[in-house]
Design a protein around this motif. Structure first.
Motif, mmCIF file in Angstrom:
data_model
loop_
_atom_site.group_PDB
_atom_site.id
_atom_site.type_symbol
_atom_site.label_atom_id
_atom_site.label_comp_id
_atom_site.label_asym_id
_atom_site.label_seq_id
_atom_site.Cartn_x
_atom_site.Cartn_y
_atom_site.Cartn_z
ATOM 1 N N ARG A 62 0.845 -1.195 0.000
ATOM 2 C CA ARG A 62 0.000 0.000 0.000
ATOM 3 C C ARG A 62 0.886 1.253 0.000
ATOM 4 N N PRO A 63 0.510 2.279 -0.780
ATOM 5 C CA PRO A 63 1.337 3.487 -0.857
ATOM 6 C C PRO A 63 1.478 4.213 0.475
ATOM 7 N N SER A 64 0.541 3.988 1.381
ATOM 8 C CA SER A 64 0.588 4.662 2.679
ATOM 9 C C SER A 64 1.521 3.980 3.680
ATOM 10 N N VAL A 65 2.026 2.797 3.353
ATOM 11 C CA VAL A 65 2.911 2.058 4.247
ATOM 12 C C VAL A 65 4.341 2.567 4.067
ATOM 13 N N ARG A 66 5.004 2.823 5.191
ATOM 14 C CA ARG A 66 6.397 3.252 5.162
ATOM 15 C C ARG A 66 7.257 2.163 5.782
ATOM 16 N N VAL A 67 8.341 1.838 5.090
ATOM 17 C CA VAL A 67 9.302 0.862 5.596
ATOM 18 C C VAL A 67 10.631 1.583 5.763
ATOM 19 N N MET A 68 11.228 1.388 6.921
ATOM 20 C CA MET A 68 12.524 2.004 7.215
ATOM 21 C C MET A 68 13.543 0.891 7.434
ATOM 22 N N ILE A 69 14.702 1.048 6.792
ATOM 23 C CA ILE A 69 15.819 0.135 6.985
ATOM 24 C C ILE A 69 16.957 0.955 7.581
ATOM 25 N N ASP A 70 17.354 0.606 8.783
ATOM 26 C CA ASP A 70 18.389 1.354 9.503
ATOM 27 C C ASP A 70 18.106 2.855 9.505
ATOM 28 N N GLY A 71 16.837 3.224 9.673
ATOM 29 C CA GLY A 71 16.444 4.618 9.786
ATOM 30 C C GLY A 71 16.217 5.350 8.486
ATOM 31 N N ASP A 72 16.400 4.681 7.355
ATOM 32 C CA ASP A 72 16.199 5.312 6.045
ATOM 33 C C ASP A 72 14.972 4.718 5.361
ATOM 34 N N ASN A 73 14.223 5.569 4.637
ATOM 35 C CA ASN A 73 13.082 5.078 3.862
ATOM 36 C C ASN A 73 13.546 4.019 2.879
ATOM 37 N N ALA A 74 12.741 2.992 2.717
ATOM 38 C CA ALA A 74 13.092 1.907 1.802
ATOM 39 C C ALA A 74 11.916 1.607 0.882
ATOM 40 N N GLU A 75 12.234 1.202 -0.322
ATOM 41 C CA GLU A 75 11.244 0.797 -1.320
ATOM 42 C C GLU A 75 11.121 -0.726 -1.312
ATOM 43 N N TYR A 76 10.058 -1.215 -1.922
ATOM 44 C CA TYR A 76 9.731 -2.638 -1.943
ATOM 45 C C TYR A 76 10.876 -3.511 -2.455
ATOM 46 N N SER A 77 11.600 -3.036 -3.448
ATOM 47 C CA SER A 77 12.661 -3.849 -4.053
ATOM 48 C C SER A 77 14.042 -3.618 -3.425
ATOM 49 N N ASP A 78 14.125 -2.719 -2.449
ATOM 50 C CA ASP A 78 15.425 -2.437 -1.822
ATOM 51 C C ASP A 78 15.933 -3.641 -1.049
ATOM 52 N N ARG A 79 17.249 -3.766 -1.026
ATOM 53 C CA ARG A 79 17.915 -4.849 -0.306
ATOM 54 C C ARG A 79 17.927 -4.544 1.193
ATOM 55 N N VAL A 80 17.755 -5.593 1.993
ATOM 56 C CA VAL A 80 17.839 -5.485 3.449
ATOM 57 C C VAL A 80 19.102 -6.224 3.884
ATOM 58 N N PRO A 81 20.125 -5.497 4.333
ATOM 59 C CA PRO A 81 21.365 -6.159 4.742
ATOM 60 C C PRO A 81 21.160 -7.023 5.983
ATOM 61 N N PRO A 82 21.971 -8.052 6.149
ATOM 62 C CA PRO A 82 21.875 -8.883 7.355
ATOM 63 C C PRO A 82 22.057 -8.017 8.603
ATOM 64 N N GLY A 83 21.209 -8.256 9.593
ATOM 65 C CA GLY A 83 21.315 -7.530 10.845
ATOM 66 C C GLY A 83 20.743 -6.122 10.832
ATOM 67 N N ALA A 84 20.108 -5.743 9.725
ATOM 68 C CA ALA A 84 19.551 -4.387 9.622
ATOM 69 C C ALA A 84 18.346 -4.227 10.542
ATOM 70 N N SER A 85 18.107 -2.988 10.926
ATOM 71 C CA SER A 85 16.917 -2.641 11.689
ATOM 72 C C SER A 85 15.783 -2.380 10.703
ATOM 73 N N VAL A 86 14.685 -3.131 10.836
ATOM 74 C CA VAL A 86 13.542 -2.988 9.935
ATOM 75 C C VAL A 86 12.346 -2.496 10.747
ATOM 76 N N GLU A 87 11.746 -1.393 10.294
ATOM 77 C CA GLU A 87 10.567 -0.840 10.943
ATOM 78 C C GLU A 87 9.487 -0.647 9.889
ATOM 79 N N ILE A 88 8.248 -0.985 10.253
ATOM 80 C CA ILE A 88 7.133 -0.863 9.315
ATOM 81 C C ILE A 88 6.044 -0.009 9.956
ATOM 82 N N PHE A 89 5.664 1.033 9.231
ATOM 83 C CA PHE A 89 4.646 1.976 9.680
ATOM 84 C C PHE A 89 3.443 1.897 8.737
#
Length: 86
Positions: A53-80
């Motif tokens: 959904r366009p209203s969902v925000r995903v943050m990887i290590d504090g930075d905005n992330a897109e659906y196809s972005d890579r998530v490094p091992p051990g990264a902090s993942v937050e979903i709003f």
């Protein structure tokens, strides 16, 4: 992978931070794993076409992330999810 969720997602997961087994290294894989582990999150995260959904925000290590972005091992993942109210 540990995933921190906010808002109404907490009611669906029962906790602020949950551990989900992720098969892949993208934001999309994390979302799919969360939905598989906690089916009640699906309607809040993806639309009828299965897209994030366009209203969902995903943050990887504090930075905005897109659906196809890579998530490094051990990264902090937050979903709003979308927040309602005023």
């Amino acid at each position: 992978m540990d995933v921190t969720v906010y808002g109404p997602l907490r009611a669906a997961t029962g906790s602020k931070t949950v551990e989900v087994p992720v098969d892949g290294d993208t934001v999309g894989a994390v979302i799919a794993a969360l939905v598989d582990a906690y089916p009640r999150t699906e309607s809040q995260l993806v639309d009828e076409a299965g897209e994030l959904r366009p209203s969902v925000r995903v943050m990887i290590d504090g930075d905005n992330a897109e659906y196809s972005d890579r998530v490094p091992p051990g990264a902090s993942v937050e979903i709003f999810p979308a927040m309602r109210g005023g």
